[in-house]
Design a protein around this motif. Structure first.
Motif, short mmCIF file in Angstrom:
data_model
loop_
_atom_site.label_atom_id
_atom_site.label_comp_id
_atom_site.label_asym_id
_atom_site.label_seq_id
_atom_site.Cartn_x
_atom_site.Cartn_y
_atom_site.Cartn_z
N VAL A 49 41.55 50.08 37.88
CA VAL A 49 40.56 49.01 38.07
C VAL A 49 39.98 49.01 39.48
O VAL A 49 38.75 49.00 39.65
CB VAL A 49 41.17 47.63 37.73
CG1 VAL A 49 40.16 46.51 38.02
CG2 VAL A 49 41.60 47.58 36.26
N ILE A 50 40.85 49.04 40.49
CA ILE A 50 40.34 48.99 41.86
C ILE A 50 39.49 50.23 42.18
O ILE A 50 38.39 50.08 42.74
CB ILE A 50 41.50 48.76 42.86
CG1 ILE A 50 42.00 47.31 42.69
CG2 ILE A 50 41.07 49.03 44.30
CD1 ILE A 50 43.23 46.94 43.48
N PRO A 51 39.91 51.45 41.77
CA PRO A 51 39.01 52.59 41.99
C PRO A 51 37.65 52.42 41.28
O PRO A 51 36.61 52.79 41.84
CB PRO A 51 39.79 53.77 41.40
CG PRO A 51 41.22 53.37 41.54
CD PRO A 51 41.23 51.88 41.31
N ALA A 52 37.67 51.83 40.07
CA ALA A 52 36.40 51.62 39.35
C ALA A 52 35.52 50.62 40.10
O ALA A 52 34.31 50.82 40.24
CB ALA A 52 36.67 51.12 37.93
N LEU A 53 36.12 49.54 40.59
CA LEU A 53 35.35 48.55 41.37
C LEU A 53 34.83 49.18 42.65
O LEU A 53 33.66 49.00 43.02
CB LEU A 53 36.23 47.33 41.70
CG LEU A 53 36.65 46.43 40.54
CD1 LEU A 53 37.64 45.37 41.02
CD2 LEU A 53 35.45 45.75 39.90
N ASP A 54 35.70 49.91 43.34
CA ASP A 54 35.29 50.53 44.61
C ASP A 54 34.14 51.51 44.41
O ASP A 54 33.28 51.65 45.27
CB ASP A 54 36.49 51.23 45.26
CG ASP A 54 37.48 50.23 45.86
OD1 ASP A 54 37.11 49.05 46.01
OD2 ASP A 54 38.63 50.63 46.16
N PHE A 58 32.03 46.77 44.27
CA PHE A 58 32.34 45.38 43.97
C PHE A 58 33.79 45.05 44.36
O PHE A 58 34.65 45.93 44.35
CB PHE A 58 32.17 45.09 42.48
CG PHE A 58 30.74 45.14 42.01
CD1 PHE A 58 29.71 44.66 42.81
CD2 PHE A 58 30.42 45.65 40.76
CE1 PHE A 58 28.39 44.70 42.38
CE2 PHE A 58 29.10 45.70 40.32
CZ PHE A 58 28.09 45.23 41.13
N LYS A 59 34.01 43.77 44.67
CA LYS A 59 35.36 43.32 45.02
C LYS A 59 35.84 42.30 43.97
O LYS A 59 35.08 41.41 43.58
CB LYS A 59 35.36 42.66 46.41
CG LYS A 59 34.83 43.57 47.51
CD LYS A 59 35.61 44.86 47.64
CE LYS A 59 34.89 45.87 48.53
NZ LYS A 59 35.47 47.22 48.43
N GLY A 60 37.08 42.46 43.56
CA GLY A 60 37.65 41.57 42.55
C GLY A 60 38.75 40.71 43.12
O GLY A 60 39.10 40.79 44.30
N THR A 61 39.30 39.87 42.23
CA THR A 61 40.45 39.04 42.59
C THR A 61 41.61 39.42 41.68
O THR A 61 41.46 39.45 40.45
CB THR A 61 40.13 37.54 42.40
OG1 THR A 61 39.07 37.19 43.30
CG2 THR A 61 41.34 36.67 42.72
N PHE A 62 42.76 39.70 42.28
CA PHE A 62 43.94 40.14 41.53
C PHE A 62 45.03 39.09 41.67
O PHE A 62 45.54 38.88 42.77
CB PHE A 62 44.38 41.53 42.03
CG PHE A 62 43.34 42.57 41.75
CD1 PHE A 62 43.37 43.29 40.58
CD2 PHE A 62 42.27 42.76 42.63
CE1 PHE A 62 42.36 44.21 40.26
CE2 PHE A 62 41.26 43.68 42.34
CZ PHE A 62 41.31 44.40 41.15
N ARG A 80 46.30 47.76 51.14
CA ARG A 80 45.08 48.55 51.33
C ARG A 80 43.92 47.92 50.54
O ARG A 80 42.80 47.82 51.03
CB ARG A 80 45.32 50.00 50.86
CG ARG A 80 44.49 51.02 51.60
CD ARG A 80 44.92 52.44 51.23
NE ARG A 80 46.34 52.68 51.43
CZ ARG A 80 47.15 53.33 50.57
NH1 ARG A 80 46.68 53.78 49.42
NH2 ARG A 80 48.41 53.51 50.84
N ALA A 81 44.21 47.51 49.30
CA ALA A 81 43.16 46.90 48.48
C ALA A 81 42.61 45.63 49.15
O ALA A 81 41.40 45.39 49.18
CB ALA A 81 43.71 46.57 47.09
N ARG A 234 33.80 49.73 32.26
CA ARG A 234 32.85 50.55 33.01
C ARG A 234 31.40 50.15 32.68
O ARG A 234 30.55 50.06 33.57
CB ARG A 234 33.07 52.04 32.71
CG ARG A 234 32.43 52.96 33.75
CD ARG A 234 32.72 54.44 33.48
NE ARG A 234 34.14 54.70 33.27
CZ ARG A 234 34.64 55.27 32.19
NH1 ARG A 234 33.86 55.65 31.19
NH2 ARG A 234 35.95 55.48 32.07
N ALA A 235 31.15 49.88 31.40
CA ALA A 235 29.80 49.48 30.99
C ALA A 235 29.41 48.16 31.67
O ALA A 235 28.27 47.99 32.13
CB ALA A 235 29.73 49.32 29.47
N LEU A 236 30.35 47.24 31.76
CA LEU A 236 30.08 45.97 32.45
C LEU A 236 29.74 46.23 33.92
O LEU A 236 28.75 45.70 34.44
CB LEU A 236 31.31 45.05 32.35
CG LEU A 236 31.26 43.80 33.23
CD1 LEU A 236 30.15 42.85 32.76
CD2 LEU A 236 32.61 43.08 33.25
#
Ligand SMILES: [Zn+2]
Length: 262
Positions: A49-54, A58-62, A80-81, A234-236
């Motif tokens: 997930v983090i590699p896909a966001l990077d 985009f930045k997410g909340t985990f 690191r994230a 990924r489509a999102l």
């Protein structure tokens, strides 16, 4: 007199156009805000997930559970994230939920919220924040309540810990109460088996209604029984990237603080 008239007109406009229905100035001149949140501290978050966001910036909340292996065995990677801008949210130390509800057989008796005292619950939440602060160096973060369960007896634990958090990422009445987001329109989606088109449709709806859309993800391409495929995710992300000029994507804490400032 002129001033009084101007104030009156302004007040009338407030009523006609409540904050939630305001135009695009609400979300940094974009049509809506989207928070990508991921629960339960999963290995897949770090691995996929983090590699896909990077890859799209985009930045997410985990929302991390302090006792989970995917956290304790991989602390440097979470650090690191966080340094890259992802939010490490608090999802409590042991993820206690009501165990006696249908479908809750997975709740261990030791971590059944029914057997918790208020002191134990608030202690564990605060210790999880301390663990996360030792990881990312941050003193502010948001909280997500496991299973959305918040009552110890008749009282919600949120009122005991609300000053420790920028906001609570939940739609329960007590979370709404402590957040005080006013009349901002908030839409929720907890994807489970959804297609990319369905995720994108939720964003389009948020754009139309100038809403904050909060995605509550669990598994992405596996690692949880609540799950969507990597392709749908990924489509999102691709849709969000293509519409970056109209959709504000940010960690939940950033959006919550923005709402509160306004
Ligand atoms: Zn959870």
């Amino acid at each position: 007199m002129q001033i009084a008239k101007a104030i009156l007109i302004t007040c009338l406009l407030c009523k006609v156009f409540p904050a939630g229905a305001q135009n695009s100035t609400l979300w940094k001149n974009k049509k809506c805000a989207v928070a990508l949140t991921y629960d339960d501290a999963l290995n897949i978050d770090l691995d996929k997930v983090i590699p896909a966001l990077d890859s799209v910036g985009f930045k997410g909340t985990f929302y991390l559970i302090g006792s989970s292996d995917a956290f304790t065995k991989r602390i440097p990677e979470w650090r690191r994230a966080a340094a890259e801008g992802h939010e490490l949210g608090n999802h409590t130390m042991f993820h206690p939920c009501y165990g006696k509800r249908p479908g809750r057989e997975w709740v261990k008796p030791d971590y059944d919220l029914n057997s918790y005292t208020m002191q134990r619950m608030t202690d564990e939440i605060k210790m999880n924040s301390a663990l996360l602060e030792a990881t990312d160096g941050k003193t502010k973060r948001t909280l997500a309540c496991p299973c959305g369960d918040t009552k110890i007896g008749d009282s919600s634990y949120l009122y005991q810990v609300k000053n420790n958090f920028a906001a609570v990422r939940d739609a329960t009445p007590d979370a709404n109460d402590v957040n005080g987001f006013g009349n901002v329109v908030i839409q929720w989606m907890g994807p489970n088996g959804n297609s990319g088109d369905q995720l994108i449709a939720a964003v389009k709806k948020a754009m139309e209604s100038h809403a904050l859309l909060v995605f509550v993800f669990h598994g992405v391409g596996g690692d949880h029984n609540i799950n969507i495929s990597s392709e749908a995710h990924r489509a999102l992300l691709q849709f969000l990237k293509q519409n970056e000029s109209q959709v504000w994507v940010a960690p939940f804490i950033e959006i919550a603080e923005y709402i509160k400032r306004r």
